[in-house]
Motif scaffolding. Sequence first.
Motif, PDB file in Angstrom:
ATOM      1  N   MET A   1      12.167 -81.078  12.893  1.00 16.52           N
ATOM      2  CA  MET A   1      12.861 -79.797  12.771  1.00 16.52           C
ATOM      3  C   MET A   1      14.099 -79.809  13.677  1.00 16.52           C
ATOM      4  SD  MET A   1       9.694 -77.132  12.343  1.00 16.52           S
ATOM      5  CE  MET A   1      10.758 -75.696  12.229  1.00 16.52           C
ATOM      6  N   PRO A   2      15.091 -78.951  13.390  1.00 20.62           N
ATOM      7  CA  PRO A   2      16.321 -78.978  14.190  1.00 20.62           C
ATOM      8  C   PRO A   2      16.071 -78.535  15.631  1.00 20.62           C
ATOM      9  CG  PRO A   2      16.340 -77.132  12.650  1.00 20.62           C
ATOM     10  CD  PRO A   2      15.150 -77.958  12.310  1.00 20.62           C
ATOM     11  N   TYR A   3      16.955 -78.996  16.513  1.00 25.56           N
ATOM     12  CA  TYR A   3      16.914 -78.513  17.897  1.00 25.56           C
ATOM     13  C   TYR A   3      17.134 -77.010  17.919  1.00 25.56           C
ATOM     14  CZ  TYR A   3      17.082 -83.100  20.187  1.00 25.56           C
ATOM     15  OH  TYR A   3      16.781 -84.344  20.656  1.00 25.56           O
TER      16      TYR A   3
ATOM     17  N   THR B   1       8.839 -73.654   2.544  1.00 20.84           N
ATOM     18  CA  THR B   1       9.845 -74.509   3.189  1.00 20.84           C
ATOM     19  C   THR B   1      10.883 -73.714   3.978  1.00 20.84           C
ATOM     20  OG1 THR B   1      11.152 -74.496   1.162  1.00 20.84           O
ATOM     21  CG2 THR B   1       9.653 -76.358   1.465  1.00 20.84           C
ATOM     22  N   ASN B   2      10.708 -72.397   4.091  1.00 19.57           N
ATOM     23  CA  ASN B   2      11.643 -71.636   4.930  1.00 19.57           C
ATOM     24  C   ASN B   2      10.945 -70.447   5.570  1.00 19.57           C
ATOM     25  OD1 ASN B   2      11.804 -69.285   3.129  1.00 19.57           O
ATOM     26  ND2 ASN B   2      12.874 -70.707   1.751  1.00 19.57           N
ATOM     27  N   LYS B   3      11.662 -69.805   6.480  1.00 19.46           N
ATOM     28  CA  LYS B   3      11.095 -68.729   7.291  1.00 19.46           C
ATOM     29  C   LYS B   3      10.653 -67.531   6.439  1.00 19.46           C
ATOM     30  CE  LYS B   3      12.968 -65.535  10.731  1.00 19.46           C
ATOM     31  NZ  LYS B   3      11.774 -64.840  11.159  1.00 19.46           N
ATOM     32  N   THR B   4      11.476 -67.147   5.466  1.00 23.01           N
ATOM     33  CA  THR B   4      11.141 -65.993   4.629  1.00 23.01           C
ATOM     34  C   THR B   4       9.839 -66.229   3.878  1.00 23.01           C
ATOM     35  OG1 THR B   4      13.520 -65.781   4.314  1.00 23.01           O
ATOM     36  CG2 THR B   4      12.128 -64.371   2.957  1.00 23.01           C
ATOM     37  N   ALA B   5       9.706 -67.430   3.317  1.00 23.03           N
ATOM     38  CA  ALA B   5       8.488 -67.755   2.564  1.00 23.03           C
ATOM     39  C   ALA B   5       7.280 -67.788   3.501  1.00 23.03           C
ATOM     40  CB  ALA B   5       8.660 -69.093   1.857  1.00 23.03           C
ATOM     41  N   LEU B   6       7.480 -68.316   4.704  1.00 23.79           N
ATOM     42  CA  LEU B   6       6.380 -68.356   5.675  1.00 23.79           C
ATOM     43  C   LEU B   6       5.934 -66.939   6.025  1.00 23.79           C
ATOM     44  CD1 LEU B   6       4.600 -70.051   7.673  1.00 23.79           C
ATOM     45  CD2 LEU B   6       6.400 -69.682   9.374  1.00 23.79           C
ATOM     46  N   ASP B   7       6.916 -66.057   6.246  1.00 20.58           N
ATOM     47  CA  ASP B   7       6.609 -64.668   6.607  1.00 20.58           C
ATOM     48  C   ASP B   7       5.766 -63.981   5.537  1.00 20.58           C
ATOM     49  OD1 ASP B   7       8.001 -64.917   8.941  1.00 20.58           O
ATOM     50  OD2 ASP B   7       9.826 -63.916   8.241  1.00 20.58           O
ATOM     51  N   SER B   8       5.953 -64.398   4.277  1.00 17.46           N
ATOM     52  CA  SER B   8       5.289 -63.699   3.173  1.00 17.46           C
ATOM     53  C   SER B   8       3.820 -64.095   3.018  1.00 17.46           C
ATOM     54  CB  SER B   8       6.037 -63.979   1.862  1.00 17.46           C
ATOM     55  OG  SER B   8       5.793 -65.327   1.474  1.00 17.46           O
ATOM     56  N   ILE B   9       3.381 -65.139   3.708  1.00 19.31           N
ATOM     57  CA  ILE B   9       1.980 -65.573   3.580  1.00 19.31           C
ATOM     58  C   ILE B   9       1.128 -64.793   4.588  1.00 19.31           C
ATOM     59  CG2 ILE B   9       0.378 -67.533   3.639  1.00 19.31           C
ATOM     60  CD1 ILE B   9       2.570 -68.006   1.616  1.00 19.31           C
ATOM     61  N   ALA B  10       0.040 -64.195   4.101  1.00 16.23           N
ATOM     62  CA  ALA B  10      -0.784 -63.391   5.006  1.00 16.23           C
ATOM     63  C   ALA B  10      -2.192 -63.948   5.174  1.00 16.23           C
ATOM     64  CB  ALA B  10      -0.858 -61.957   4.499  1.00 16.23           C
TER      65      ALA B  10
ATOM     66  N   LEU C   1       6.661 -77.037   5.433  1.00 16.70           N
ATOM     67  CA  LEU C   1       7.497 -78.187   5.811  1.00 16.70           C
ATOM     68  C   LEU C   1       8.944 -77.722   5.815  1.00 16.70           C
ATOM     69  CD1 LEU C   1       5.655 -80.866   3.647  1.00 16.70           C
ATOM     70  CD2 LEU C   1       5.461 -80.530   6.125  1.00 16.70           C
ATOM     71  N   PHE C   2       9.504 -77.540   7.011  1.00 18.59           N
ATOM     72  CA  PHE C   2      10.784 -76.856   7.149  1.00 18.59           C
ATOM     73  C   PHE C   2      11.963 -77.799   7.353  1.00 18.59           C
ATOM     74  CE2 PHE C   2       7.289 -74.217   8.728  1.00 18.59           C
ATOM     75  CZ  PHE C   2       7.340 -73.200   7.785  1.00 18.59           C
TER      76      PHE C   2
ATOM     77  N   THR D   1      17.759 -67.461  10.556  1.00 21.26           N
ATOM     78  CA  THR D   1      17.203 -66.789   9.376  1.00 21.26           C
ATOM     79  C   THR D   1      16.469 -67.761   8.448  1.00 21.26           C
ATOM     80  OG1 THR D   1      19.351 -67.006   8.307  1.00 21.26           O
ATOM     81  CG2 THR D   1      18.859 -64.876   9.334  1.00 21.26           C
ATOM     82  N   GLU D   2      16.826 -69.046   8.506  1.00 18.10           N
ATOM     83  CA  GLU D   2      16.209 -70.008   7.584  1.00 18.10           C
ATOM     84  C   GLU D   2      14.995 -70.728   8.163  1.00 18.10           C
ATOM     85  OE1 GLU D   2      19.005 -72.882   6.111  1.00 18.10           O
ATOM     86  OE2 GLU D   2      20.183 -71.306   5.128  1.00 18.10           O
TER      87      GLU D   2
END
Length: 439
Positions: free
Chosen positions: A222-224, A200-209, A216-217, A231-232
């Motif tokens: 998603m925000p404009y 649900t956030n950028k850091t967690a997404l980055d960790s998936i390889a 689902l963010f 960072t989120e």
Amino acid sequence: MNSKLKLQTVVIIALTMSIGFIADKNLPSRSYQPTNGDNLTIILMIGDGMGFEQVRMARFVEVGKNANLIMESSLQNFSVMTHNVNLGITDSAAAATAMATGIKTNNGRIAVDPDWNSVETILEIALELGKATGVVSTTTIQHATPASFMTHVYSRGNYQEITRQIVENANVDVLLGGGLEEFSAQQILDMTTAGYSYVTNKTALDSIASGRILGLFSQSHMPYEQERNFTETPSLAEMTRKAIEILQQNSSGFFLMVEGGKIDHASHDNEKVGAILEAIAFDQAVREAKNYVETHANSILIVTADHETGGPTIISENLDGSLPITGLTEEQNRTLRITRANQIEVDWSTGGHTRNNVPMFAFGDAFENIKRNMLIDNTDIFGAMNNFIHNGEVLFIDRASITMVATYFLYIILIPLSIILIYSTVKTMRYNKRKEKNS
Ligand SMILES: [Zn+2]
């Protein structure tokens, strides 16, 4: 040469020339370099509501008036007709259905025809061919554009049914966007049980390889880009890069649909800064896809829109600020973009969609030899993708000059007429020769 023979020769030349002319205008334009291999890959990128003028606005701000956006670096530019089945102004559902399935339907329908029959989508065809699939959007993943590639629903507003089908099918490997509020806790559990890494956030997404991802963010869309927390929340470009990184691990190739969904929202509100920043964010996602396609022979990238929104026109500009550049921080570049966007004066003609054609930019070896600057229909995009995914070549008919009359004239009348004329000319010549001999 007698006068009859002369006349016949002139008629034959005229017919040959007209056949050549009509054939050039009407016969499918194709790429002649089929790439064999089972890893044929398609990336389709849709800027929702992104007309020619939204692209121009983004260009003015991002690179200046005389340079090109990344999407504009394509050598293949098309103009795409977007009308729905009733020849009316389309919504995103009918337009996405046209591109996903090749059929025209009513507004509001998600991959179903006007008689409510489900129609197979290009994503489903990719699945049958053993390819990996992905859907990425800055709207909810249940929104009309993404939904039209992976579900079949009578009404685009039926988010519950769309979510149910996504979870029940559990067949799209990478799902990134908004729409968390439509999932029940049980449905999220069902997805993780089906093998998805849920983030649900950028850091967690980055960790998936590797593997499958459900990202689902946001509860809803998603925000404009103007409000995004760097960072989120991942950008569209970051989501696109991750999707490609994961999907390319499938040796059979992949199909990926990426939507810049909020160009439309800002354009509905006649918000130039929002529309421009969303279009630029979309263009940066194009960079990721373009990099992949340029380094992988059996792949194509199609960048287009579902329709134009807002009918904008740039009426004046006093651009004098410096351009956003790579050396600056994301925050600094965003500030620069907002400043520059405010230096453009835009006149909007509506708060809704328009009938205007939209641009299409194409990348990949398969596009190299096909005719440039064609007018196509949005259903032709499905046709080209479907042909490519099976045969490794793309095929388009230029609709700017096609008429059924001309085509029928070519095949049914002109060709037989020419054969008869050639036959009779040869006969006359032989007769004349014989006459000369005998005399
Ligand atoms: Zn819209």
